[in-house]
Design a protein around this motif. Sequence first.
Motif, PDB file in Angstrom:
ATOM      1  N   HIS A 130       0.039  -5.293   8.762  1.00 54.28           N
ATOM      2  CA  HIS A 130       0.399  -6.707   8.712  1.00 54.28           C
ATOM      3  C   HIS A 130      -0.803  -7.617   8.467  1.00 54.28           C
ATOM      4  CE1 HIS A 130       3.986  -5.434  11.463  1.00 54.28           C
ATOM      5  NE2 HIS A 130       4.158  -5.056  10.215  1.00 54.28           N
ATOM      6  N   ASP A 131      -1.963  -7.010   8.272  1.00 56.35           N
ATOM      7  CA  ASP A 131      -3.175  -7.812   8.072  1.00 56.35           C
ATOM      8  C   ASP A 131      -3.179  -8.562   6.746  1.00 56.35           C
ATOM      9  OD1 ASP A 131      -3.962  -6.818  10.482  1.00 56.35           O
ATOM     10  OD2 ASP A 131      -5.555  -5.527   9.712  1.00 56.35           O
TER      11      ASP A 131
ATOM     12  N   ARG B 255       0.178 -13.859  14.948  1.00 53.50           N
ATOM     13  CA  ARG B 255      -0.635 -13.371  16.076  1.00 53.50           C
ATOM     14  C   ARG B 255       0.038 -13.592  17.409  1.00 53.50           C
ATOM     15  NH1 ARG B 255      -4.861 -15.686  12.920  1.00 53.50           N
ATOM     16  NH2 ARG B 255      -4.790 -17.622  14.152  1.00 53.50           N
TER      17      ARG B 255
ATOM     18  N   ALA C 208      -1.576   0.535  11.697  1.00 52.90           N
ATOM     19  CA  ALA C 208      -2.151  -0.504  12.551  1.00 52.90           C
ATOM     20  C   ALA C 208      -2.523  -1.760  11.783  1.00 52.90           C
ATOM     21  CB  ALA C 208      -3.369   0.050  13.283  1.00 52.90           C
ATOM     22  N   ASP C 209      -2.941  -1.599  10.528  1.00 50.51           N
ATOM     23  CA  ASP C 209      -3.377  -2.755   9.731  1.00 50.51           C
ATOM     24  C   ASP C 209      -2.328  -3.218   8.731  1.00 50.51           C
ATOM     25  OD1 ASP C 209      -3.433  -0.564   8.076  1.00 50.51           O
ATOM     26  OD2 ASP C 209      -5.435  -0.976   7.241  1.00 50.51           O
TER      27      ASP C 209
ATOM     28  N   ASP D 187       0.843  -1.189   0.000  1.00 57.52           N
ATOM     29  CA  ASP D 187       0.000   0.000   0.000  1.00 57.52           C
ATOM     30  C   ASP D 187       0.882   1.244   0.000  1.00 57.52           C
ATOM     31  OD1 ASP D 187      -2.579  -1.284   0.155  1.00 57.52           O
ATOM     32  OD2 ASP D 187      -2.071  -1.813   2.218  1.00 57.52           O
TER      33      ASP D 187
END
Length: 267
Positions: free
Chosen positions: A236-237, A266, A233-234, A59
């Motif tokens: 590594h999603d 996780r 925050a996202d 991204d």
Amino acid sequence: MGRVFGNPVLVQSIKQVAGLMAMAVRYDNKLPDKDTSASRGLYALPFSGAWTVLNGGVDEETSHSWDVYTQRYAYDFVILDDEGRSCPSDADPADPAAYYCYGREVLAPADGVVAESHEGCPDARIALDGKIGCGGDDIRGNYVLIEHAGGEFSCLCHLKAGSVAVRAGDRVARGQAVGQCGSSGNSSEPHLHFHVQLGASFYSSPGVPIRFEGVRARPAPNYAAADPRPVPADAHDLFPPFLARGLRVEAAGEACDGAVAAAFLRN
């Protein structure tokens, strides 16, 4: 003008600009993205052991170089210790050989044929003052370009002088050593630059988001010590199959499927 075009690094910069314009026209600004145009092939990590993604993602927020289309989905890998250091605290940070990743083997990420290899570039001066220099006549430094199935080419850059072990036309197998990590070319400190591009040209072939397989990943300890930029925050999603900066990664072996890899992340 003779002096300008006698400077190979400046010539490369001019070629990059021209290539950006050509790609913008060819792709009508609809360049490869993670949703519709990720790599056809599945790629292994181009090293053994645990390394950290210091730069890169799929991204704009995490991208290595979003506006440089060939390197939009590139990654910079280093080895960090648990304190977030890339070399021991008692080592000379001006010495490339002091860094954990220096001299480590760089591996072919998939089967293929070597399209290009380049040798002869020395290590760049370590950018302790924040000013990045270029060691040698190519911003990639010593590098290996491998053609894979589907017209995809992987590029492995900043290799150690004298370590490139393959030449154009050589067939390589996934996991085969092709060189060693160094700091040649346009490099701030020893690291491995890795990207996959759609075509052989470094200047006019867009990069594609790399689908990795057989990878274990988790947030790197004390990552902020190495990179003060906040990790979204996202970020590594999207793993698996995509990586992003701030992850410590290592090969998980053939038995590691997506569920196992996600569980490791996780924990």
